[in-house]
Design an enzyme around this catalytic site. Structure first.
Site, PDB file in Angstrom:
ATOM      1  N   HIS A 207       0.867  -1.183   0.000  1.00 31.80           N
ATOM      2  CA  HIS A 207       0.000   0.000   0.000  1.00 31.80           C
ATOM      3  C   HIS A 207       0.906   1.235   0.000  1.00 31.80           C
ATOM      4  O   HIS A 207       1.356   1.687   1.046  1.00 31.80           O
ATOM      5  CB  HIS A 207      -0.864  -0.065   1.256  1.00 31.80           C
ATOM      6  CG  HIS A 207      -1.823   1.056   1.459  1.00 31.80           C
ATOM      7  ND1 HIS A 207      -3.187   0.926   1.260  1.00 31.80           N
ATOM      8  CD2 HIS A 207      -1.644   2.341   1.871  1.00 31.80           C
ATOM      9  CE1 HIS A 207      -3.792   2.062   1.557  1.00 31.80           C
ATOM     10  NE2 HIS A 207      -2.880   2.954   1.925  1.00 31.80           N
ATOM     11  N   HIS A 209       1.749   5.191  -0.821  1.00 32.82           N
ATOM     12  CA  HIS A 209       1.348   6.561  -1.161  1.00 32.82           C
ATOM     13  C   HIS A 209       2.486   7.159  -1.980  1.00 32.82           C
ATOM     14  O   HIS A 209       3.644   6.744  -1.854  1.00 32.82           O
ATOM     15  CB  HIS A 209       1.049   7.354   0.120  1.00 32.82           C
ATOM     16  CG  HIS A 209      -0.264   6.970   0.735  1.00 32.82           C
ATOM     17  ND1 HIS A 209      -1.426   7.679   0.529  1.00 32.82           N
ATOM     18  CD2 HIS A 209      -0.612   5.918   1.517  1.00 32.82           C
ATOM     19  CE1 HIS A 209      -2.422   7.091   1.178  1.00 32.82           C
ATOM     20  NE2 HIS A 209      -1.965   6.016   1.783  1.00 32.82           N
ATOM     21  N   CYS A 240      -4.063  10.547   4.445  1.00 32.71           N
ATOM     22  CA  CYS A 240      -4.606  10.245   5.761  1.00 32.71           C
ATOM     23  C   CYS A 240      -4.683  11.534   6.561  1.00 32.71           C
ATOM     24  O   CYS A 240      -3.676  12.225   6.729  1.00 32.71           O
ATOM     25  CB  CYS A 240      -3.737   9.220   6.484  1.00 32.71           C
ATOM     26  SG  CYS A 240      -4.302   8.911   8.172  1.00 32.71           S
TER      27      CYS A 240
HETATM   28  P1  HMG Z   1     -11.748   7.205  20.984  1.00 34.74           P
HETATM   29  O1  HMG Z   1     -12.235   8.591  21.101  1.00 34.74           O
HETATM   30  O2  HMG Z   1     -10.572   6.771  21.811  1.00 34.74           O
HETATM   31  O3  HMG Z   1     -12.957   6.188  21.178  1.00 34.74           O
HETATM   32  O4  HMG Z   1     -11.401   6.967  19.452  1.00 34.74           O
HETATM   33  P2  HMG Z   1     -13.539   5.552  22.514  1.00 34.74           P
HETATM   34  O5  HMG Z   1     -13.461   4.084  22.361  1.00 34.74           O
HETATM   35  O6  HMG Z   1     -12.914   6.187  23.709  1.00 34.74           O
HETATM   36  O7  HMG Z   1     -15.077   5.992  22.430  1.00 34.74           O
HETATM   37  C1  HMG Z   1     -15.479   7.348  22.552  1.00 34.74           C
HETATM   38  C2  HMG Z   1     -16.867   7.506  21.969  1.00 34.74           C
HETATM   39  O8  HMG Z   1     -16.808   7.268  20.560  1.00 34.74           O
HETATM   40  C3  HMG Z   1     -17.910   6.532  22.508  1.00 34.74           C
HETATM   41  O9  HMG Z   1     -19.168   7.210  22.482  1.00 34.74           O
HETATM   42  C4  HMG Z   1     -17.949   5.455  21.468  1.00 34.74           C
HETATM   43  O10 HMG Z   1     -19.171   4.759  21.398  1.00 34.74           O
HETATM   44  C5  HMG Z   1     -17.724   6.241  20.206  1.00 34.74           C
HETATM   45  P3  HMG Z   1     -19.845   7.695  23.867  1.00 34.74           P
HETATM   46  O11 HMG Z   1     -19.990   6.436  24.665  1.00 34.74           O
HETATM   47  O12 HMG Z   1     -18.848   8.650  24.441  1.00 34.74           O
HETATM   48  O13 HMG Z   1     -21.123   8.309  23.380  1.00 34.74           O
HETATM   49  N1  HMG Z   1     -17.101   5.410  19.181  1.00 34.74           N
HETATM   50  C6  HMG Z   1     -17.569   5.217  17.933  1.00 34.74           C
HETATM   51  N2  HMG Z   1     -18.637   5.685  17.278  1.00 34.74           N
HETATM   52  C7  HMG Z   1     -18.812   5.264  16.021  1.00 34.74           C
HETATM   53  N3  HMG Z   1     -18.004   4.397  15.398  1.00 34.74           N
HETATM   54  C8  HMG Z   1     -16.932   3.903  16.018  1.00 34.74           C
HETATM   55  C9  HMG Z   1     -16.680   4.330  17.334  1.00 34.74           C
HETATM   56  N4  HMG Z   1     -15.710   4.018  18.216  1.00 34.74           N
HETATM   57  C10 HMG Z   1     -15.977   4.681  19.335  1.00 34.74           C
HETATM   58  N5  HMG Z   1     -16.121   3.018  15.384  1.00 34.74           N
HETATM   59  C11 HMG Z   1     -11.177   5.494  17.561  1.00 34.74           C
HETATM   60  C12 HMG Z   1     -10.821   5.737  19.018  1.00 34.74           C
HETATM   61  C13 HMG Z   1     -10.381   4.296  17.076  1.00 34.74           C
HETATM   62  C14 HMG Z   1     -12.660   5.216  17.462  1.00 34.74           C
HETATM   63  C15 HMG Z   1     -10.804   6.761  16.758  1.00 34.74           C
HETATM   64  O14 HMG Z   1      -9.470   7.064  17.005  1.00 34.74           O
HETATM   65  C16 HMG Z   1     -11.014   6.615  15.257  1.00 34.74           C
HETATM   66  O15 HMG Z   1     -12.148   6.522  14.788  1.00 34.74           O
HETATM   67  N6  HMG Z   1      -9.912   6.591  14.469  1.00 34.74           N
HETATM   68  C17 HMG Z   1      -9.993   6.398  13.026  1.00 34.74           C
HETATM   69  C18 HMG Z   1      -8.940   7.191  12.333  1.00 34.74           C
HETATM   70  C19 HMG Z   1      -9.000   6.898  10.849  1.00 34.74           C
HETATM   71  O16 HMG Z   1      -9.993   6.469  10.300  1.00 34.74           O
HETATM   72  N7  HMG Z   1      -7.854   7.142  10.138  1.00 34.74           N
HETATM   73  C20 HMG Z   1      -7.768   6.913   8.724  1.00 34.74           C
HETATM   74  C21 HMG Z   1      -7.728   5.453   8.366  1.00 34.74           C
HETATM   75  S1  HMG Z   1      -6.116   4.717   8.577  1.00 34.74           S
HETATM   76  C22 HMG Z   1      -5.271   5.093   7.105  1.00 34.74           C
HETATM   77  O17 HMG Z   1      -5.717   5.891   6.327  1.00 34.74           O
HETATM   78  C23 HMG Z   1      -4.002   4.337   6.780  1.00 34.74           C
HETATM   79  C24 HMG Z   1      -4.199   3.258   5.702  1.00 34.74           C
HETATM   80  O18 HMG Z   1      -4.650   3.835   4.479  1.00 34.74           O
HETATM   81  C25 HMG Z   1      -2.877   2.514   5.453  1.00 34.74           C
HETATM   82  C26 HMG Z   1      -1.692   3.456   5.226  1.00 34.74           C
HETATM   83  O19 HMG Z   1      -1.758   4.323   4.331  1.00 34.74           O
HETATM   84  O20 HMG Z   1      -0.710   3.274   5.956  1.00 34.74           O
HETATM   85  C27 HMG Z   1      -5.243   2.220   6.145  1.00 34.74           C
HETATM   86 MG    MG Z   2      -3.401   4.787   3.018  1.00 34.15          MG
END
Ligand code: HMG
Ligand code: MG
Length: 298
Positions: A207, A209, A240
């Site tokens: 993967h 970029h 990202c």
């Molecule tokens: P957090 O704030 O630590 O979550 O985030 P938490 O577990 O403490 O929960 C806090 C609140 O969020 C709770 O709600 C949960 O229910 C809610 P409350 O009880 O307070 O009302 N919650 C959610 N709601 C909806 N959907 C969920 C979810 N999880 C918790 N899934 C978390 C931790 C992992 C959720 C956050 O950091 C996050 O969503 N991160 C995603 C970041 C992301 O998407 N980055 C881009 C993708 S990675 C990438 O692009 C790289 C890749 O392409 C490969 C490469 O290029 O290397 C793949």
């Molecule tokens: Mg990526």
């Protein structure tokens, strides 16, 4: 040697659109996915069930899956970080998911609000439940070739983290060059280290970029080492939001041009895909960075 056939894991709708400043309307996303399926892409990463505040662009994940006219034979995997995400994906009847881990401490914090070790506690129940339900889980590993905060990431750390994902039950490991700093020598060294640690190239995807223009050279290197699943995004969309200096993915059209030249099968109609990327560029209001899209559409 080179594989006879490559599976293109198209990430444009997810990696490509997660980073857009303006919200892309649901109808445009659906049309994008429809057109890519029509061009012959068989794996379309569709969206992410992540926290909507963390990635507002993909907050419509449930609606998107609901609105998809799924083409038989096409896979539509989604990203899932934790059990809450898995619950949402299962409610939407998703049967194909990817978890995404970090190979560096800082990125585990920035992207997942977790830690290098801690992230596994989040993933374990996700993979356990999903595999128990017969759902395929891909494991992404980010910052495999360098991290914007930490600099170099030791090969041993990348291999150890990647092995944990496979041992946990992921069927495939996608090695992410999140910020596009890898070069072919580094790719070769990392692949050799995985093989030496007992991980076959069959289970590895790449993967890249394209920040530093090395994505295609890196991909060619991986192919020569037997890797046969390559991630790319139509038109070179991508980035990202939690990694500064992450730009677009390797463009799928650039990949296809090279695969055609090497006589490697891929099943995609390049002309249709270029038309799709030209159309998508109009929707986003800026030209595609893909050299092949430019060459074939001017
Ligand atoms: P957090 O704030 O630590 O979550 O985030 P938490 O577990 O403490 O929960 C806090 C609140 O969020 C709770 O709600 C949960 O229910 C809610 P409350 O009880 O307070 O009302 N919650 C959610 N709601 C909806 N959907 C969920 C979810 N999880 C918790 N899934 C978390 C931790 C992992 C959720 C956050 O950091 C996050 O969503 N991160 C995603 C970041 C992301 O998407 N980055 C881009 C993708 S990675 C990438 O692009 C790289 C890749 O392409 C490969 C490469 O290029 O290397 C793949
Ligand atoms: Mg990526």
């Amino acid at each position: 040697g080179l594989p006879a056939e490559v599976t293109i894991w198209e990430v444009g709708a997810r990696d490509g659109l997660q980073n857009e400043k303006e919200t892309v309307p649901l109808e445009v996303k659906l049309e994008f996915l429809r057109r890519m399926a029509d061009a012959g892409l068989a794996v379309l990463e569709a969206t992410s069930f992540v926290h909507p505040k963390w990635v507002p662009q993909l907050a419509d994940a449930a609606e998107l899956i609901d609105g998809l006219d799924q083409v038989p034979g096409v896979r539509y995997p989604v990203l899932v970080p934790n059990e809450r995400g898995l619950d949402r994906a299962l409610d939407a009847k998703v049967r194909d998911i990817a978890i995404f881990a970090a190979a560096s401490e800082t990125f585990a914090q920035r992207n997942l609000n977790s830690g290098l070790d801690e992230q596994f506690a989040m993933f374990e129940p996700v993979v356990g439940r999903a595999v128990g339900e017969g759902i395929a889980v891909r494991g992404y590993l980010s910052m495999c070739f360098g991290d914007p905060w930490e600099g170099p990431v030791p090969v041993e750390q990348v291999v150890a983290t990647g092995k944990r994902l496979l041992e946990m039950g992921c069927h495939q490991l996608s090695l992410g060059d999140t910020i596009g700093v890898a070069t072919p020598g580094h790719v070769e060294a990392l692949l050799r280290a995985f093989v030496a640690a007992g991980v076959g190239v069959d289970g590895i995807a790449v993967h890249f970029h394209d920040t530093y223009g090395q994505a295609l050279a890196n991909t060619a290197t991986a192919l020569r080492h037997g890797v046969s699943t390559v991630d790319s995004s139509a038109g070179g969309l991508g980035g990202c939001p939690y990694a500064k200096s992450a730009t677009g993915n390797l463009a799928t059209e650039d990949l296809i041009w090279m695969l055609d030249g090497l006589g490697i099968q891929h099943g995609v109609d390049l002309g249709k895909l270029v038309d799709t990327s030209v159309w998508m560029a109009e929707q986003l209001g800026r030209p595609s960075p893909s050299r092949v899209v430019k060459a074939l559409s001017s």
